[in-house]
Design a protein around this motif. Structure first.
Motif, mmCIF file in Angstrom:
data_model
loop_
_atom_site.group_PDB
_atom_site.id
_atom_site.type_symbol
_atom_site.label_atom_id
_atom_site.label_comp_id
_atom_site.label_asym_id
_atom_site.label_seq_id
_atom_site.Cartn_x
_atom_site.Cartn_y
_atom_site.Cartn_z
ATOM 1 N N THR A 115 3.411 -13.427 1.482
ATOM 2 C CA THR A 115 3.127 -12.219 2.249
ATOM 3 C C THR A 115 1.660 -12.235 2.621
ATOM 4 N N HIS A 116 1.318 -11.515 3.661
ATOM 5 C CA HIS A 116 -0.078 -11.441 4.091
ATOM 6 C C HIS A 116 -0.844 -10.544 3.134
ATOM 7 N N ALA A 117 -2.045 -10.946 2.791
ATOM 8 C CA ALA A 117 -2.853 -10.180 1.844
ATOM 9 C C ALA A 117 -3.112 -8.763 2.343
ATOM 10 N N SER A 118 -3.171 -8.563 3.647
ATOM 11 C CA SER A 118 -3.471 -7.232 4.178
ATOM 12 C C SER A 118 -2.323 -6.253 3.969
ATOM 13 N N SER A 119 -1.111 -6.729 3.654
ATOM 14 C CA SER A 119 0.024 -5.822 3.487
ATOM 15 C C SER A 119 0.360 -5.546 2.026
ATOM 16 N N LEU A 120 -0.449 -6.063 1.086
ATOM 17 C CA LEU A 120 -0.171 -5.848 -0.340
ATOM 18 C C LEU A 120 -0.643 -4.490 -0.802
ATOM 19 N N LEU A 121 0.067 -3.936 -1.773
ATOM 20 C CA LEU A 121 -0.348 -2.687 -2.394
ATOM 21 C C LEU A 121 -1.050 -2.992 -3.713
ATOM 22 N N LEU A 122 -2.017 -2.170 -4.060
ATOM 23 C CA LEU A 122 -2.662 -2.266 -5.360
ATOM 24 C C LEU A 122 -1.716 -1.721 -6.420
ATOM 25 N N PRO A 123 -1.954 -2.012 -7.707
ATOM 26 C CA PRO A 123 -1.083 -1.466 -8.768
ATOM 27 C C PRO A 123 -0.975 0.062 -8.726
ATOM 28 N N SER A 124 -1.994 0.735 -8.191
ATOM 29 C CA SER A 124 -1.951 2.191 -8.091
ATOM 30 C C SER A 124 -1.074 2.670 -6.949
ATOM 31 N N GLY A 125 -0.628 1.744 -6.097
ATOM 32 C CA GLY A 125 0.175 2.119 -4.925
ATOM 33 C C GLY A 125 -0.675 2.264 -3.688
ATOM 34 N N ALA A 126 -2.002 2.207 -3.816
ATOM 35 C CA ALA A 126 -2.891 2.316 -2.660
ATOM 36 C C ALA A 126 -2.939 0.980 -1.926
ATOM 37 N N LYS A 127 -3.328 1.029 -0.685
ATOM 38 C CA LYS A 127 -3.413 -0.185 0.111
ATOM 39 C C LYS A 127 -4.791 -0.781 0.033
ATOM 40 N N PHE B 45 10.901 3.147 -2.200
ATOM 41 C CA PHE B 45 11.116 2.460 -3.466
ATOM 42 C C PHE B 45 10.216 3.053 -4.543
ATOM 43 N N ARG B 46 10.662 2.900 -5.766
ATOM 44 C CA ARG B 46 9.910 3.444 -6.898
ATOM 45 C C ARG B 46 8.591 2.708 -7.064
ATOM 46 N N THR B 47 7.574 3.431 -7.540
ATOM 47 C CA THR B 47 6.268 2.816 -7.767
ATOM 48 C C THR B 47 5.763 3.026 -9.189
ATOM 49 N N ASP B 48 6.616 3.558 -10.070
ATOM 50 C CA ASP B 48 6.191 3.771 -11.457
ATOM 51 C C ASP B 48 6.060 2.431 -12.172
ATOM 52 N N ALA B 49 5.524 2.444 -13.391
ATOM 53 C CA ALA B 49 5.253 1.214 -14.143
ATOM 54 C C ALA B 49 6.514 0.388 -14.414
ATOM 55 N N ASP B 50 7.679 1.035 -14.528
ATOM 56 C CA ASP B 50 8.923 0.324 -14.814
ATOM 57 C C ASP B 50 9.759 0.037 -13.567
ATOM 58 N N ALA B 51 9.192 0.248 -12.399
ATOM 59 C CA ALA B 51 9.935 0.054 -11.151
ATOM 60 C C ALA B 51 10.321 -1.411 -10.976
ATOM 61 N N PRO B 52 11.501 -1.674 -10.413
ATOM 62 C CA PRO B 52 11.933 -3.055 -10.193
ATOM 63 C C PRO B 52 10.935 -3.868 -9.356
ATOM 64 N N ALA B 53 10.258 -3.240 -8.435
ATOM 65 C CA ALA B 53 9.303 -3.953 -7.587
ATOM 66 C C ALA B 53 8.108 -4.478 -8.382
ATOM 67 N N ARG C 213 8.394 -5.752 -11.544
ATOM 68 C CA ARG C 213 8.840 -6.758 -12.504
ATOM 69 C C ARG C 213 8.483 -8.157 -12.014
ATOM 70 N N THR C 214 8.301 -9.053 -12.956
ATOM 71 C CA THR C 214 8.040 -10.440 -12.609
ATOM 72 C C THR C 214 9.264 -11.002 -11.904
ATOM 73 N N SER C 215 9.035 -11.695 -10.813
ATOM 74 C CA SER C 215 10.153 -12.267 -10.060
ATOM 75 C C SER C 215 9.666 -13.498 -9.300
ATOM 76 N N THR C 216 10.581 -14.147 -8.623
ATOM 77 C CA THR C 216 10.230 -15.305 -7.815
ATOM 78 C C THR C 216 9.270 -14.867 -6.729
ATOM 79 N N GLY C 217 8.216 -15.623 -6.562
ATOM 80 C CA GLY C 217 7.195 -15.259 -5.582
ATOM 81 C C GLY C 217 7.660 -15.443 -4.150
ATOM 82 N N THR C 218 7.130 -14.630 -3.288
ATOM 83 C CA THR C 218 7.366 -14.764 -1.860
ATOM 84 C C THR C 218 6.021 -14.726 -1.160
#
Length: 149
Positions: free
Chosen positions: A137-149, A120-128, A130-135
């Motif tokens: 998820t475990h904190a350990s699986s989140l990506l930082l805004p830079s795409g790093a873990k 999936f795209r990771t650029d600033a305009d990527a659909p992922a 965008r603001t959306s309904t929250g889901t």
């Protein structure tokens, strides 16, 4: 569509220096020239699995060259594995014997546990992004805004 042109002498090595308990390397190169439509596809030239981070003759557990695989026994002696492996497949996917080569199964499971975010795209305009309904998820699986873990 751009074509990738390989020099006939190019080899690429991907190494996973994991060290706990094993490390792994995969070396790719071009096949011998032929009239095949797959003449430009890379093939596995060598794969190695060893203990620790430094590969040497004593630390090797499994060594594959082209279609030939050999593994160390419990006593440290090399055993030739009677299983021809195609040059486009990995020893990790083609051979699984918990008694003759348990190290291969351990490394395969380590690599399977990795998570890759390449679909999936990771650029600033990527659909992922965008603001959306929250889901949940475990904190350990989140990506930082830079795409790093």
């Amino acid at each position: 569509m751009a074509a990738l042109i390989w020099s006939r002498h190019v080899r690429h090595r991907l190494a996973v220096l994991y060290s706990d308990p094993f490390s792994y390397s995969l070396e790719l190169g071009l096949p011998q020239p032929s009239q095949s439509m797959f003449d430009g596809d890379p093939e596995v030239k060598r794969e190695c699995l060893w203990r620790g981070t430094a590969m040497d003759a004593k630390s090797l557990c499994a060594d594959r060259r082209l279609s030939t695989l050999r593994c160390r026994s419990e006593k440290g002696k090399w055993q030739d594995i009677d299983l021809p492996i195609t040059t486009y497949a990995s020893m990790l996917s083609e051979y699984a014997d918990p008694f003759a080569a348990p190290e291969l199964i351990v490394m395969r499971n380590i690599l399977r546990s990795w998570r890759f975010y390449d679909t999936f795209r990771t650029d600033a305009d990527a659909p992922a992004r965008r603001t959306s309904t929250g889901t949940r998820t475990h904190a350990s699986s989140l990506l930082l805004p830079s795409g790093a873990k």
